[in-house]
Enzyme design. Sequence first.
Site, PDB file in Angstrom:
ATOM      1  N   LYS A 177       0.806  -1.228   0.000  1.00 13.17           N
ATOM      2  CA  LYS A 177       0.000   0.000   0.000  1.00 13.17           C
ATOM      3  C   LYS A 177       0.838   1.276   0.000  1.00 13.17           C
ATOM      4  O   LYS A 177       0.334   2.348  -0.320  1.00 13.17           O
ATOM      5  CB  LYS A 177      -0.991  -0.004   1.176  1.00 13.17           C
ATOM      6  CG  LYS A 177      -2.027  -1.123   1.012  1.00 13.17           C
ATOM      7  CD  LYS A 177      -3.342  -0.859   1.681  1.00 13.17           C
ATOM      8  CE  LYS A 177      -4.328  -1.931   1.229  1.00 13.17           C
ATOM      9  NZ  LYS A 177      -5.628  -1.839   1.797  1.00 13.17           N
ATOM     10  N   LYS A 195      -4.896 -10.792  -5.801  1.00  9.28           N
ATOM     11  CA  LYS A 195      -6.152 -11.076  -5.099  1.00  9.28           C
ATOM     12  C   LYS A 195      -7.250 -10.091  -5.516  1.00  9.28           C
ATOM     13  O   LYS A 195      -6.954  -8.936  -5.860  1.00  9.28           O
ATOM     14  CB  LYS A 195      -5.948 -11.069  -3.580  1.00  9.28           C
ATOM     15  CG  LYS A 195      -5.748  -9.701  -2.977  1.00  9.28           C
ATOM     16  CD  LYS A 195      -6.059  -9.683  -1.476  1.00  9.28           C
ATOM     17  CE  LYS A 195      -6.157  -8.241  -0.997  1.00  9.28           C
ATOM     18  NZ  LYS A 195      -6.892  -8.020   0.203  1.00  9.28           N
ATOM     19  N   LYS A 245     -10.970  -4.568  -3.113  1.00  6.07           N
ATOM     20  CA  LYS A 245     -11.939  -3.463  -3.162  1.00  6.07           C
ATOM     21  C   LYS A 245     -11.358  -2.275  -3.901  1.00  6.07           C
ATOM     22  O   LYS A 245     -12.067  -1.491  -4.502  1.00  6.07           O
ATOM     23  CB  LYS A 245     -12.212  -2.969  -1.744  1.00  6.07           C
ATOM     24  CG  LYS A 245     -13.014  -3.867  -0.889  1.00  6.07           C
ATOM     25  CD  LYS A 245     -13.024  -3.224   0.492  1.00  6.07           C
ATOM     26  CE  LYS A 245     -13.604  -4.114   1.521  1.00  6.07           C
ATOM     27  NZ  LYS A 245     -13.215  -3.679   2.858  1.00  6.07           N
TER      28      LYS A 245
END
Length: 330
Positions: A112, A194, A197
């Site tokens: 991130k 993966k 969202k």
Amino acid sequence: MKKRVFSGVQPTGNIHIGNYLGALKQFVELQNEYECVYCIVDLHAITLPKDAEDLHKHILDVAALYLAVGLDPKKSVIFVQSDVPGHAELAWVLMCNSYTGELSRMTQFKDKSRGSESAPTGLFAYPVLMAADILLYDADIVPVGNDQKQHIELTRDIAIRVNNKYGENTFVVPDGRFLKEGARIMALDNPLVKMSKSAESDLSRISLLDDEAKIKKSIMKAETDSDGTIRYDMEKKPGISNLLNIYSVFSGTAIADLEAEYTGKGYGAFKKDLVEIVVGALSPIRERFEEIRYSKELEDILKDGAARADVIAKETMRRVKSHFGLGICK
Ligand code: ATP
Ligand code: LTN
């Protein structure tokens, strides 16, 4: 005494079938056997900048989805993290007992923060807040997707470290609970990462609230290979294997049985059937969501949940403060 379960989902929008199959589905299954506490982790969501109005909407969306997938507020405590002050309070205590070295190794932080020279301190400390969530409730079991394994390990390390220093009964050392099948649902447009969202492409995921047309589009466009046989092989055929996995968990049919059923059939036919399975599974969730999302009942459930969670949290903080020698008020 029943064992206690704790888990949380971030209110970041686009709750998808990966979240459902990896986490939410387990939440529902566990509530008959355990004392369950399920949180909407809004303090985690602000580790990356969020628009206030969107965040508020997403909190209520996740709450309504919790209920729509089958969580029962009479059986489970359902609440919003920032409504219980103990989370942030315990996180500070744990930050003083965790190390920058171990936090630097967290792959979620590395992913991130990639590409930016400096990241928010909160993003770095994210796993410590997660440890606080879990330890605040003396949770025995934490149902999560595979991507959270490293954070659960860190939580256990911190709990053991504090227990060694401040007394064995300071924290319960929790165990993660990972499903074999739904634990890692991959992105439909790139089965090597993966389902997420936050991925830019909407076609990479199926959100729980997607309508039939969107579900159909995502599945029919999902990446597969050119070999044309329906066989599970995550390494050589990640696209079709991911779809087989999704088919299997939604339908309850073993992957081997699906392989047998679709021998000699093409990807098109398989995908068409999968659309039907997924639409069938998600329609009732969407209908129930619409009923609850704008009802007054929803906020009442969250307020009641926060009050019940706060009782447990206060008790733990009293114990932690006493073991650490903090404060003078009882
Ligand atoms: P993002 O991908 O944007 O970081 P997220 O999809 O991981 O967000 P969270 O709220 O952080 O969303 O996760 C909620 C739960 O869903 C966690 O238990 C997580 O492990 C699980 N989960 C998330 N993605 C998947 C996936 N692709 N497959 C299975 N479980 C998943
Ligand atoms: N980090 C988790 C969300 C989360 C969580 C928790 C899960 C925050 N606190 C406590 C289980 C228990 C995630 O990113 N999926």
